[in-house]
Scaffold this motif. Structure first.
Motif, PDB file in Angstrom:
ATOM      1  N   SER C  50       0.958  -1.199   0.118  1.00 55.66           N
ATOM      2  CA  SER C  50       0.039   0.259  -0.066  1.00 55.66           C
ATOM      3  C   SER C  50       0.886   1.187  -0.132  1.00 55.66           C
ATOM      4  O   SER C  50       0.597   2.178  -0.842  1.00 55.66           O
ATOM      5  CB  SER C  50      -0.912   0.013   1.097  1.00 55.66           C
ATOM      6  OG  SER C  50      -1.757  -1.036   1.125  1.00 55.66           O
ATOM      7  N   THR C  51       1.971   1.334   0.897  1.00 54.48           N
ATOM      8  CA  THR C  51       2.707   2.365   0.869  1.00 54.48           C
ATOM      9  C   THR C  51       3.454   2.719  -0.510  1.00 54.48           C
ATOM     10  O   THR C  51       3.326   3.959  -1.230  1.00 54.48           O
ATOM     11  CB  THR C  51       3.878   1.984   1.947  1.00 54.48           C
ATOM     12  OG1 THR C  51       3.381   1.613   3.193  1.00 54.48           O
ATOM     13  CG2 THR C  51       4.644   3.437   2.193  1.00 54.48           C
TER      14      THR C  51
ATOM     15  N   ARG E 136       1.984   0.764  18.485  1.00 52.97           N
ATOM     16  CA  ARG E 136       1.415   1.679  17.141  1.00 52.97           C
ATOM     17  C   ARG E 136       0.053   1.885  17.620  1.00 52.97           C
ATOM     18  O   ARG E 136      -0.988   1.162  18.159  1.00 52.97           O
ATOM     19  CB  ARG E 136       1.745   1.005  16.123  1.00 52.97           C
ATOM     20  CG  ARG E 136       2.934   0.921  15.673  1.00 52.97           C
ATOM     21  CD  ARG E 136       3.490   1.088  14.372  1.00 52.97           C
ATOM     22  NE  ARG E 136       4.630   0.730  13.967  1.00 52.97           N
ATOM     23  CZ  ARG E 136       5.015   0.100  12.796  1.00 52.97           C
ATOM     24  NH1 ARG E 136       4.062  -0.002  11.855  1.00 52.97           N
ATOM     25  NH2 ARG E 136       6.186  -0.183  12.535  1.00 52.97           N
ATOM     26  N   SER E 142      -0.727  -1.443   8.317  1.00 47.30           N
ATOM     27  CA  SER E 142      -1.138  -1.965   7.073  1.00 47.30           C
ATOM     28  C   SER E 142      -2.524  -2.594   7.378  1.00 47.30           C
ATOM     29  O   SER E 142      -3.005  -2.871   8.417  1.00 47.30           O
ATOM     30  CB  SER E 142      -0.157  -2.868   6.388  1.00 47.30           C
ATOM     31  OG  SER E 142      -0.485  -4.314   7.074  1.00 47.30           O
ATOM     32  N   GLY E 144      -3.650  -5.327   6.634  1.00 47.24           N
ATOM     33  CA  GLY E 144      -3.817  -6.607   7.272  1.00 47.24           C
ATOM     34  C   GLY E 144      -3.564  -6.801   8.762  1.00 47.24           C
ATOM     35  O   GLY E 144      -4.226  -7.411   9.540  1.00 47.24           O
TER      36      GLY E 144
END
Ligand SMILES: Nc1ncnc2c1ncn2[C@@H]1O[C@H](COP(=O)(O)OP(=O)(O)OP(=O)(O)O)[C@@H](O)[C@H]1O
Ligand SMILES: Nc1ncnc2c1ncn2[C@@H]1O[C@H](COP(=O)(O)OP(=O)(O)OP(=O)(O)O)[C@@H](O)[C@H]1O
Ligand SMILES: [Mg+2]
Ligand SMILES: [Mg+2]
Lengths: 402, 291, 378, 269, 378
Positions: C50-51, E136, E142, E144
């Motif tokens: 995605s990044t 985090r 992400s 997933g």
């Protein structure tokens, strides 16, 4: 005895502190009395606080409020006459010891409801440097209306574009224009109201003419700024050289003395048919709902604080006019006056002074009158039309009290 | 049962606030309504029931109509401007750059400074001749103004102060709302080729609707209830040219002490605001998108 | 959908790295998607797909490196100036707009005239099965429906470059399959360049011209799907592609044969063999001890051990052997993948087939090649 | 954003900010110069602290600051609690009469406490609370404004988060505390700033219900200078204003940082 | 994870219907998930799976019907009193809480002591591969990873009932496979009742004890996975389960044989045959005209036509025949599914095998049974 005492502060300087320290002084002398001197804001705030508290069943014993609020307080049935508590010859003597000009709107039907305290009267201040620059005698203020216009014309300066940089005279008209205007009316031999506060004479000829004179200062003679002129900024305008003469309260004396960057003079308001000026400021009132001991103590305190010695302190601290001739005879006051003679102008003017406009439903009637003055000053109506209309409205309000 | 539970929870949660609100708002408000049906007590003459007499008087009171008109002009003039400015400000200070904190501060100062003090500063700005505005205009060779002293300009001059005061206040709410918009949405719009303008009108603005509803209701209310600066700037003058409804109520109640008529005016003001604000609310709340 | 096709543009990433504070999501990625190609970005969760996509879109700035689209350096160009479309993993639907407005957003932005907009909208909605929902708000849709709206928003605009982030993950198998075909057909017919993020190898393999396999912010292999499956470049690629994953056995699991091959290669090796390449054969070279099984419908998976190493074997659904039995398995050179045991890189050994067929094989079966040639046309 | 955009952006912000902060700058100017410079902006004007000294000495400001601080903290805290509860009730519970009650709350937004002073004074007196800090606070603790604002924010919190917390066994209050309140943080900050500055500057009601130095807020002290009878003395008023508002200005500078860290970067997926 | 197991509770849905204004999401659903079972809710996008799950959770009130958990009627009980855990399709992570706090949310709510919380958290994080991300915020993960956090939040609490809404849709194949196994093992070892929404039949089939197949708000079939695959009750079930889906042919595509079977059944029929059941045989009864193919790695799909009807056939990856060739296919009775052409319901015809074997078969092949018995052990 516990006393609550609400007082307003309407001038700069240490007014609040002075009152508090006077109260302290009294309490030291009378250990059985406890006075709670409560600063209550401006005059407007104070009367609001007083009436709110009174309606809430919590009235103070003493309050200082505008002398013109007497009718309002009477109509609300909140105050007591002093005569009942200042009894005997001594009391009589005390009550008689105030300048009659100040007592004019402190009495009704032979009873005294207000004791003059922080009282003032308007005077004319002039800028000696400006007079000099305009080729006028810097030590002589205009003595009458004509002179004021004539001097004013000389004092009004314009720059290359025709924009005025210095006006001849400044008679503030914001907020409560009736007050200074009352001076003009008195000088013109007129009268705004009867002693009972039930009848106004707004559309009488002297009044209309006086208004015409005021309007003409801007409109015709162009010696005064057009439009409504702000009260609060008037001293500043004077200091800034924006106006060479100003009409304002004696309460400003200390301020002007401290801040004017030029030599200035103080004079009585210029005469027309006669001299004349309104009085203004606040009186002591005595409130219902207190015990007799409280009331007696309250009156005693008021007597004490209006006594020459205390009164002198008060006057020197604030610039208010001492309300009793006796005060002026004290050595301190004499010395003070000798050092700064302009303080005497206000006192001397008292002989010509008239009571400040005060009627039943005072504020409402005053507002009607103010609106009419402002309408005429801003050119929306002719003086005659504005005042006739105001008179009609005032009649409608006051009819109920006749 | 679940439904009942929800009722109970709902009621319990609201109760504490409701008690205070009823006590300090509705109870006195109801008293005001009642008072408007009675005459003002005047020492010797106690209050008596007068029915709708006070309302009749109001209809025939030219000052009432004038201040009402003034107020409508005032509202129409200040609300759109201050709300629009608030949004602009919020957007300006939402992204990071140097000095953003100062800009936020600048916009918010009007809210922090007490109105009496601030009104005095504006008074100076407006002063004819040596006031700031005239000094600045003087640099361009323009002559003196007397904005506050002229019936034609007094109200607009007061309105400027009000916009100045309100915009930064509303900005805070827009700023909070902007922070809550998921960035993916603007990202998605950018991908679709939407420029900043389109993103604003089609995405950000609609998503700010709840805030706009809130702010505009407050703006309407404030337009009718913030009058402190008038006391200092013009005192309602000249000849009521800058007087607003609440200022008039204030004069009636606390200067003339004509409490019954003051109550009548208050009732009219309240009815008017209810109509505007609650109407506004119930009309739009359903349409506003919350998620 | 309309007649004109959009010539795709090449996407080139030149040393792209991305750091977030201490985390590094991408380490110098170097890859290109040819114009008009369908490139799939495949990799495990959190590997940076995605990044990377967001960097191409211009939504994220790369910490290092350059992005080139159609030969132009667009690294500093904002997203709305890159002329691409994108489907977000989180859909990013506009909550206040209806389905129709969401899909038509880009067209309106570009001031496509209304009748044309309506026409394209109708077609896209039809394609995605969204016609009944056009007036709903996203919150009133099921997860899969929302995803389709996001898809619609991207495909309607027909840009030269289209980026998709797991666009089918919430769709059911049937719909997914038809969407796969539709998307592929659309991309072919319009000719745009597609960069397609997926964690689903089936998608990557069936749709893409080229698969970019990523792992932990690095590229493992770039290859056409067939190569990726047939010749995985690393152990990671070998195990990532194919379900169930390729079995990886240490040399000792194959006994002497393992040692022989290692000797021939001259290094330590790992052996890979896909579960579907393991076939029972009575004379087979290997023995599988069955430990369990899993039914999958069409197939079943047999769990077991070869030489102590765990192994999966795919068999038809009804043919699941019981746990505890032992199966002999054929070993075919073509099915065996060799990897360096230390680096994990693929090793090619031409003589492999002959090594396996050597007669000194302990469970020796000279006919071992037969089943494997057979198998190809079963 | 391109460099050009950025410059434009910052210039726009700077100009608007300058316009907005002009009165404040003027206040600073006058406060640190003798009154003669109130209308003259000469860079060489002499600096002075005299205005501040004068302002400080005019009233027992130290005590007033303490009162105001206690008052504002109390009001804001009480408002947060009461408004949060009510807003939560309005935003997420369906019960009969909700709309009517909400209209009643909105009504509180409309009703000007300044007009109800006489009635409220009577109520406060009936509770024997005249001349206490509580008296100043009580009419304001349940704020329609706060309820409305917080409700508005709560309604934008995704329902699934509420659902998820409920599934985890959190009851309504816990959900409120652990989910809604943290998510509404920017709103609380905004409301807090606004509420604090409102009550810090509120004047008439405190003046009327209090009588003693021990209960009065700074505004009462400030009002000593705000009298116009003898002409406005900008330098002292402004010095006093700056002095009384300084804590607010500092607080704002500190708290606005909180807005910066948009802790909901990706919002809610 | 801790020693005590949670006895699962039965879930019973009794005539559940749900309307939203005009839309009806569920029409009187009647189903039960036995205590301790793993029940998968399977169905196409928008069929009402999530809605049903939310009703069980107590997040949505049913318009009609009752929900019983462990025999108790909980229809009116609020969600927080139902003692269950749930994974949301949209994750529903608390954006203001860290990963650790998100996962531990329920434990904190239930005032589990801190050390125990930490311990369980560590285990779950380990299991889900989230250990590096515990500090985090969700926005820094992400897609997933976010999904795994949602999963962690549900499994850590060990409730008697666990509801999951497509918990694996954003995971890559490898992770998904291991998560499947882990979830299944967890459910088995703890013994809670799992209601698992998925659109992925592989998940449903590999994990569930019982699959509830839904379609458009109605239940199509409730059966164990094996039965669902082997004996689909309706055409819908037949086509939904299995990738690629079962081929459905009209009677005429089979020629005279089709008519014969229809006659025997006494009604109009449709014939179903799975792509993997189609096997090339030179003497086969059917002819497939190949029109295309698709490479899938292990397998490939052949597209073609039988008697004019479109058909898919699965072959090994390397054995893709070229388009244009014709293949003969064997037809085996066991692989043929019959459905009523009007109602779509399954028809069982005991004499089917003999019908197919009848000698008057046009492309007759008496040995036709051979390849099919063979096939079972290939
Ligand atoms: N709030 C709502 N208002 C109206 N319709 C709704 C609402 N929520 C869901 N629906 C509709 O109800 C149907 C069932 O939705 P649901 O979310 O249960 O589907 P699903 O089976 O979970 O699908 P998916 O696999 O795509 O998530 C859908 O057609 C959806 O559009
Ligand atoms: N804002 C952020 N701050 C810090 N780390 C981040 C941030 N966004 C992503 N990451 C980390 O960067 C890595 C790559 O994230 P990315 O979203 O690109 O993964 P992905 O390949 O798309 O995975 P998935 O298939 O699960 O969506 C992940 O480990 C993630 O935790
Ligand atoms: Mg991703
Ligand atoms: Mg769903």
């Amino acid at each position: 005895v516990d006393l609550q005492f609400y007082f307003p502060v309407a001038v700069g300087g240490g007014a609040a502190k002075t009152i508090e320290s006077l109260a302290d002084e009294y309490m030291t002398a009378h250990p059985d009395v406890k006075i709670d001197a409560i600063y209550a804001g401006s005059y407007q705030d104070t009367i609001a606080k007083v009436i709110t508290a009174a309606r809430g069943g919590n009235a103070p014993q003493i309050a200082v409020a505008l002398s013109v609020d007497m009718f309002t307080l009477l109509d609300d049935n909140l105050i007591l006459p002093f005569n009942d508590y200042a009894k005997g010859a001594e009391g009589e003597k005390w009550l008689k010891g105030f300048y009659p000009a100040f007592m004019k709107n402190s009495e009704l039907d032979g009873k005294v409801y207000g004791i003059p305290f922080q009282r003032s009267t308007p005077v004319l201040y002039w800028n000696k440097d400006a007079f000099k620059a305009a080729g006028l005698n810097p030590d002589k203020a205009p003595a009458n209306w004509k002179e004021m216009v004539a001097d004013g014309m000389k004092l009004t300066k314009r720059d290359a574009d025709g924009n005025v940089t210095q006006w001849g005279v400044r008679i503030p008209t914001s907020g409560f224009p009736y007050w200074l205007f009352q001076g003009l009316v008195a000088e013109n031999g007129g009268k705004l109201v009867n002693a009972e506060g039930t009848e106004t004479y707004f559309d009488s000829k002297p009044v209309v003419d006086a208004l015409q004179y005021l309007v003409d200062l801007s409109a015709k003679d162009k010696v005064m700024e057009p439009g409504i002129i702000d009260w609060g900024a008037t001293p500043k305008a004077f200091f800034e050289g924006h106006a060479a003469m100003m009409w304002t309260s004696t309460g400003n004396l200390t301020n002007v003395r401290k801040n004017a960057p030029f030599p200035f003079g103080v004079a009585m308001l210029p005469a027309n048919k006669s001299r004349g000026a309104p009085t203004g400021g606040g009186n002591f009132y005595l409130f219902k709902g207190s015990s007799p001991e409280q009331l007696t103590a309250a009156v005693d305190f008021i007597k004490w604080i209006t006594a020459p010695e205390q009164s002198a302190k008060w006057t020197m601290a604030t610039g208010y006019v001492a309300p009793r001739p006796a005060t002026w005879d004290t050595p301190v006051m004499k010395k003070y006056a000798a050092e700064f003679p302009p303080v005497l102008v206000a006192r001397d003017q008292l002989q010509y002074a008239v009571a400040e406009l005060s009627t039943h439903e005072n504020q409402r009637v005053t507002k009607i009158f103010n609106d009419a003055l402002q309408a005429a000053i801003t050119g929306q109506k002719t003086p005659q039309a504005a005042l006739t209309e105001a008179q009609k409205k005032a009649d409608a309000v006051l009819a109920a009290y006749r | 049962m679940e439904r009942k539970r929800e009722w109970i929870w709902g009621w319990l949660l609201i109760l504490p606030a409701l008690v205070f609100i009823l006590l300090f708002t509705h109870y006195p408000a109801v008293r005001t309504v009642i008072e408007s049906l009675w005459s003002t007590p005047r020492g010797t003459r106690p209050t008596h029931f007068v029915g709708l007499h006070n309302y009749e008087r109001l209809l025939n009171d030219p000052t009432f109509w004038q201040v009402l008109t003034n107020n409508v002009v005032y509202a129409l003039g200040t609300i759109p401007v201050s709300v629009a400015l608030a949004i602009v400000m919020a957007i300006l200070v939402n992204r990071p750059y140097k000095g953003r904190a100062l800009a936020r501060m600048a916009f918010f100062t009007p809210t922090i400074l007490p109105l009496i003090a601030v009104a005095n500063i504006w008074l100076f700005f407006y002063l004819p001749g040596f006031g700031l505005i005239d000094q600045v205009l003087g640099l361009f060779g323009i002559g003196q103004t007397n904005l506050l002293g002229d019936p034609g300009t007094a109200l607009p001059a007061v309105m400027v102060v009000s916009v100045w005061k309100e915009a930064g206040f509303f900005m805070i709410f827009y700023l909070a709302a902007l922070q809550a918009i998921p960035p993916q949405l603007t990202e998605a719009a950018r991908i679709e080729g939407a420029g900043r303008w389109t993103i604003f009108w089609r995405i950000t603005f609609p998503l700010l609707m709840p805030t706009t509803l809130f702010v505009s209701i407050n703006a309407v209310i404030n337009a009718f209830r913030l009058v402190d600066h008038i006391f200092i700037l013009t005192g309602g003058g000249p000849d009521n040219a800058s007087s607003l409804l609440l200022f008039y109520i204030y004069e009636t109640s606390f200067r003339y002490w004509d409490t019954a008529y003051g109550a009548t005016l208050t009732v009219v003001l309240l009815a008017l605001l209810c109509l505007l604000a609650i109407g506004q609310f119930f009309l739009f709340d359903r349409k506003v998108h919350y998620k | 959908m309309t007649k004109e096709t959009v010539p795709g543009r090449e996407i080139r990433l030149d040393g792209i790295a991305k750091h977030w504070g201490e985390t590094t999501a991408l380490h110098g990625v170097e890859v290109s998607a040819p114009a008009g190609s369908f490139t799939a970005l495949l990799g495990p969760s959190g590997c940076g797909k995605s990044t990377l996509l967001r960097i191409v879109a211009g939504l994220e700035d790369p910490s290092e490196g350059r992005v080139l689209i159609g030969g132009e350096d667009v690294t500093l160009r904002p997203a709305d100036k890159r002329n691409l479309s994108m489907v977000f993993q989180s859909y990013a639907l506009f909550p206040h707009l209806s389905v129709a407005e969401n899909i038509g957003f880009g067209l309106r932005t570009r001031r496509v005239p209304k009748p044309q907009r309506a026409e394209r909208l109708a077609k896209v909605a039809e394609l995605l099965g969204l016609s009944p929902y056009l007036d709903r708000k996203p919150a009133q849709l099921s997860g899969g429906q929302q995803q389709r709206v996001a898809l619609g928003r991207a495909v309607i605009s027909e840009r030269p470059v289209c980026l998709m982030d797991e666009p089918l993950s919430n769709l059911d198998a049937k719909l997914r399959q038809s969407m796969r075909a539709e998307l592929r057909a659309l991309q072919r017919s319009l000719g745009f360049t597609m960069l397609y993020v997926t964690h689903d190898q089936v998608e990557a393999i069936t749709m893409a011209d080229q698969v970019v396999l990523m792992n932990a912010g690095r590229i493992e292999q770039v290859a056409p799907p067939h190569d990726l499956y047939e010749r995985p470049a690393t152990v990671f690629a070998a195990r990532f592609i194919g379900t169930p994953p390729m079995n990886i056995l240490p040399a000792q699991a194959l006994g002497p044969l393992g040692q022989r091959i290692e000797a021939a290669a001259g290094r330590r090796l790992q052996f890979g063999i896909r579960p579907e390449a393991l076939r029972a054969q009575p004379e087979g070279a290997l023995e599988l001890a069955v430990t369990g099984g899993e039914y999958h419908g069409a197939d079943a998976l047999v769990q077991g051990r070869i030489g102590g190493a765990e192994v999966l074997m795919r068999v038809p659904g009804q043919a699941l052997p019981a746990a505890g039995t032992a199966l002999r398995l054929a070993l075919v050179a073509d099915d065996l993948h060799l990897f360096d045991a230390d680096t994990g890189l693929r090793v090619d050994l031409p003589q492999l087939a002959s090594l396996i067929a050597r007669p000194d094989d302990p469970a020796g079966a000279s006919g071992a090649t037969a089943p494997f040639t057979n198998r190809k046309d079963t | 954003m391109s460099r050009f955009d950025r410059t434009l952006w910052i210039t726009g912000a700077a100009l608007l900010a300058l316009l907005w902060v002009a009165p404040f700058l003027y206040a600073v100017w006058t406060a640190i110069h003798p009154s003669a410079y109130e209308a003259h902006f000469t860079l060489t004007a002499p600096l002075t602290w005299q205005n501040f000294v004068k302002a400080w000495n005019a009233a027992p400001f130290a005590r007033y600051f303490l009162n105001t601080f206690v008052l504002v903290t109390g009001i804001t805290a009480a408002q947060f609690v009461l408004c949060t509860l009510a807003a939560y009730g309005f935003a997420r519970f369906a019960f009969p009469g909700r709309d009517i009650l909400f209209a009643l709350v909105l009504l509180q937004l409309l009703v000007m406490p300044d007009i109800l002073i006489v009635e409220n004074y009577q109520t406060i007196r009936a509770f024997h609370l005249v001349d206490t800090l509580a008296a100043i606070a009580l009419p304001y603790v349940a704020s329609g404004f706060g309820i409305f604002l917080i409700r508005q924010t709560f309604m934008t919190v995704p329902r699934e988060l509420d659902d998820a917390a409920r599934i985890e066994g959190a009851g309504p209050l816990k959900i409120l505390w652990r989910v809604y309140v943290p998510l509404a943080k920017p709103t609380y900050l905004a409301y807090g700033l606004v509420s604090v500055s409102y009550h810090w500057n509120n004047f008439l009601w405190p003046l009327i219900v209090t009588n003693s130095v021990t209960t009065r807020p700074v505004t009462v002290g400030l009002s000593v200078f705000a009298t116009t009878d003898s002409g406005v003395e900008w330098s002292v008023i402004n010095a006093a204003t700056l002095m009384t508002s300084a804590p607010l200005l500092v607080a704002f500078l500190l708290f606005q940082r909180q807005f910066v860290q948009s802790f909901m970067r990706a919002g809610i997926k």
